[in-house]
Design an enzyme around this catalytic site. Structure first.
Site, short mmCIF file in Angstrom:
data_model
loop_
_atom_site.label_atom_id
_atom_site.label_comp_id
_atom_site.label_asym_id
_atom_site.label_seq_id
_atom_site.Cartn_x
_atom_site.Cartn_y
_atom_site.Cartn_z
N ASP A 88 -7.99 -5.31 -0.32
CA ASP A 88 -8.48 -6.12 -1.44
C ASP A 88 -8.11 -7.59 -1.33
O ASP A 88 -8.57 -8.41 -2.13
CB ASP A 88 -7.94 -5.58 -2.77
CG ASP A 88 -8.51 -4.22 -3.09
OD1 ASP A 88 -9.70 -4.04 -2.83
OD2 ASP A 88 -7.78 -3.35 -3.59
N HIS A 99 0.85 -1.19 0.00
CA HIS A 99 0.00 0.00 0.00
C HIS A 99 0.88 1.23 0.00
O HIS A 99 1.94 1.23 0.62
CB HIS A 99 -0.92 0.01 1.24
CG HIS A 99 -2.08 0.93 1.06
ND1 HIS A 99 -2.01 2.27 1.34
CD2 HIS A 99 -3.32 0.69 0.60
CE1 HIS A 99 -3.18 2.81 1.06
NE2 HIS A 99 -3.99 1.89 0.61
N1 CMC Z 1 4.30 -7.52 -4.92
C1 CMC Z 1 5.64 -7.53 -5.05
N2 CMC Z 1 6.41 -6.44 -4.84
C2 CMC Z 1 5.80 -5.31 -4.49
C3 CMC Z 1 4.40 -5.23 -4.34
C4 CMC Z 1 3.65 -6.39 -4.55
N3 CMC Z 1 2.32 -6.38 -4.42
N4 CMC Z 1 4.06 -3.97 -3.98
C5 CMC Z 1 5.19 -3.28 -3.93
N5 CMC Z 1 6.26 -4.07 -4.23
C6 CMC Z 1 7.68 -3.71 -4.21
C7 CMC Z 1 8.06 -2.90 -5.45
O1 CMC Z 1 8.50 -3.74 -6.49
C8 CMC Z 1 9.15 -2.03 -4.90
O2 CMC Z 1 10.32 -2.81 -4.78
P1 CMC Z 1 11.77 -2.12 -5.00
O3 CMC Z 1 11.91 -1.12 -3.90
O4 CMC Z 1 12.74 -3.26 -4.93
O5 CMC Z 1 11.72 -1.49 -6.37
C9 CMC Z 1 8.68 -1.71 -3.46
O6 CMC Z 1 7.87 -2.83 -3.09
C10 CMC Z 1 7.86 -0.43 -3.34
O7 CMC Z 1 6.79 -0.51 -4.26
P2 CMC Z 1 6.16 0.74 -5.05
O8 CMC Z 1 5.52 0.25 -6.28
O9 CMC Z 1 7.22 1.81 -5.18
O10 CMC Z 1 5.12 1.26 -3.99
P3 CMC Z 1 3.91 2.21 -4.32
O11 CMC Z 1 3.61 2.92 -3.05
O12 CMC Z 1 4.17 3.06 -5.51
O13 CMC Z 1 2.73 1.21 -4.74
C11 CMC Z 1 0.90 -0.28 -4.61
C12 CMC Z 1 1.71 0.80 -3.87
C13 CMC Z 1 -0.37 -0.56 -3.83
C14 CMC Z 1 0.49 0.27 -6.00
C15 CMC Z 1 1.76 -1.55 -4.76
O14 CMC Z 1 2.09 -2.05 -3.48
C16 CMC Z 1 1.08 -2.64 -5.59
O15 CMC Z 1 1.20 -2.63 -6.82
N6 CMC Z 1 0.31 -3.58 -4.94
C17 CMC Z 1 -0.45 -4.56 -5.65
C18 CMC Z 1 -1.77 -3.96 -6.14
C19 CMC Z 1 -2.76 -3.78 -5.00
O16 CMC Z 1 -2.99 -4.68 -4.21
N7 CMC Z 1 -3.43 -2.61 -4.99
C20 CMC Z 1 -4.50 -2.33 -4.02
C21 CMC Z 1 -4.12 -1.22 -3.08
S1 CMC Z 1 -5.25 -1.12 -1.67
C22 CMC Z 1 -6.78 -0.69 -2.36
C23 CMC Z 1 -6.84 0.76 -2.65
O17 CMC Z 1 -7.20 1.52 -1.76
O18 CMC Z 1 -6.51 1.12 -3.79
#
Ligand code: CMC
Length: 430
Positions: free
Chosen positions: A365, A308
């Site tokens: 989710d 998240h």
């Molecule tokens: N699986 C594997 N690796 C992950 C995941 C995941 N679900 N989420 C983040 N990471 C890793 C990412 O690869 C990165 O690694 P590194 O630092 O080595 O490059 C690190 O964790 C930070 O990730 P980020 O993408 O920079 O974090 P963000 O804050 O931009 O993204 C997120 C947050 C929710 C988009 C992401 O965690 C994700 O894609 N999760 C899966 C989709 C999901 O479940 N979304 C629902 C969110 S809750 C409902 C809502 O309110 O929207």
């Protein structure tokens, strides 16, 4: 004495106010930054940028706190109804008995959606995604109320639109559900409560007038809608505020919010989670293989329902949903192998250094889709249910933005393209 932050630009010192929210969170107010220094800030994805002040929802991602208008999500999910929480978000306080009765009555008076909207289903291709349909339907709904398009509406007119949207959203969601099954619409029954009425329109049939919705489903749906009701400045809420900031009407702003929510990184993740769990099951249930895929930087796969932007400890909504998921399946007397895979996946990920170091936990989710599935909803409908829950939050955000007369949202950029080039007529180009 108010606190200040000093920024030094090329040896020259500039002072900016440090503002503090009611829960103690601090921000540098840089609204005069460009005027004073000629600089802008660059923060792609708004990871550090507060786009607004807001009195609706407080969230502390480190501590796993979520509060609406000061009330903890745990208390609201346990003790309140979705309609009570909607009133709270929209009006700032919990309703007393009379206020609630009036609110519920007003909504029940507006549940019918214009039959003209049915024509849209003839235009949607068979099998088209429910979220695309919902976004189109809500934009179209606004066209039946041309006065609502006037940007200079009175508070009373905006309240009327709010009631209409709250009232017609379940009807439209049920309409989408029925149409995809080729079944006739079940009309709203205004003597039923908000959630019961929605479930009756969805699972009831015109040929079975005695149909009664299982109270287990009503309770579960109430809780799920509450858990999705608002989540401060996320992608869809910011979209609603941004579209609304151009004085676009509430219907089109909500329609845009629905489109924002649809994406798999936001609300669309609930559908993706179920697809992922089913894939793991079909693949033989080897959870470790999928964890390794999620960790592999050469693989685009991510563990859906994990991580998240704001929660870096746990998502309080996920805790409540996990418990509810067990309860609902038990009460319905259903067992789901997918739930076992989800639990194993969670357990394995939570003890893996990759997920621990990056503070990746199950989000709202992760378990919600399993409940929706047990209730009888198809996966591409899950985000529609999220939208129904989020509606009062989106409207509250839109109303707050408007009442505070916030200016049109217009971010800046740092240009990285070609510098000036002399135009060459086509005949002279190589
Ligand atoms: N699986 C594997 N690796 C992950 C995941 C995941 N679900 N989420 C983040 N990471 C890793 C990412 O690869 C990165 O690694 P590194 O630092 O080595 O490059 C690190 O964790 C930070 O990730 P980020 O993408 O920079 O974090 P963000 O804050 O931009 O993204 C997120 C947050 C929710 C988009 C992401 O965690 C994700 O894609 N999760 C899966 C989709 C999901 O479940 N979304 C629902 C969110 S809750 C409902 C809502 O309110 O929207």
């Amino acid at each position: 004495m108010s606190e200040i932050v000093k920024i030094i630009v090329e040896g020259k010192e500039f002072e900016f106010p440090l503002i503090t929210g009611t829960e103690g969170e601090k921000a540098i107010d840089i609204s005069k930054l460009r005027e004073l220094t000629g600089l802008i800030t660059l923060d792609i994805g708004y990871k550090n940028t507060g786009a607004t002040t807001s009195a609706i929802t407080f969230l502390d991602g480190e501590k796993g706190i979520l509060q609406h208008r000061g009330y903890a999500i745990e208390d609201l999910a346990e003790h309140a109804s979705f309609l009570e929480v909607s009133y709270l978000l929209l009006n700032g306080n919990l309703p007393n008995a009379t206020e609630f009765q009036n609110f519920e009555h007003a909504i029940s008076e507006h549940t019918l959606a214009n039959e003209g909207l049915e024509a849209m289903f003839r235009a949607f291709p068979t099998g088209s995604h429910a979220m695309g349909q919902l976004s189109s339907m809500i934009a179209a709904l606004g066209l039946y109320y041309p006065k609502a398009l006037n940007p200079h509406r009175t508070e009373e007119a905006i309240n009327r639109t709010t009631i209409r949207l709250m009232a017609k959203m379940p009807t439209i969601c049920a309409m989408i559900f029925k149409k995809r099954n080729g079944h006739p619409m079940v009309y709203p029954r205004n003597s039923l409560g908000y959630v019961e009425n929605y479930l009756n329109m969805t699972f009831g049939q015109v040929t079975k007038p005695d149909f009664e919705v299982d109270p287990i489903l009503i309770n579960a749906m109430n809780k799920l809608l509450i858990l999705h009701a608002d989540h401060e400045q996320n992608c869809s809420a910011s979209t609603v505020r941004m579209v609304g900031s151009s004085q676009s009407n509430l219907y089109s702003s909500i329609s845009a919010g629905i489109s924002g929510l649809w994406g798999p990184l936001h609300g669309g993740a609930n559908q993706e989670v179920l697809d992922m769990l089913e894939q793991i099951e079909v693949d033989g249930g080897n959870v470790q293989k999928w964890i390794d895929k999620a960790k592999d930087k050469n693989d685009t796969f991510r563990l859906m329902g994990f991580g998240h932007r704001v929660y870096k400890n746990f998502d309080p909504r996920a805790k409540i949903i996990k418990k509810a998921c067990n309860e609902v399946l038990n009460k319905l007397g259903k067992s789901d192998p997918i739930l076992d895979i989800a639990k194993k996946l969670e357990e394995t990920a939570l003890s893996d250094p990759y997920f621990i170091e990056r503070k990746l936990f199950p989000n709202v989710d992760f378990y919600s889709g399993i409940i929706y599935r047990a209730m009888g909803f198809p996966p591409d409908f899950f985000t529609v249910l999220f939208s129904m829950g989020r509606l009062p939050g989106w409207i509250s955000q839109w109303q707050e933005m408007r009442r505070e007369k916030q200016p049109i949202a217009r971010p800046r950029q740092i240009y990285t393209g070609q510098t000036y080039r002399v135009f060459v007529p086509m005949k002279d180009r190589p």
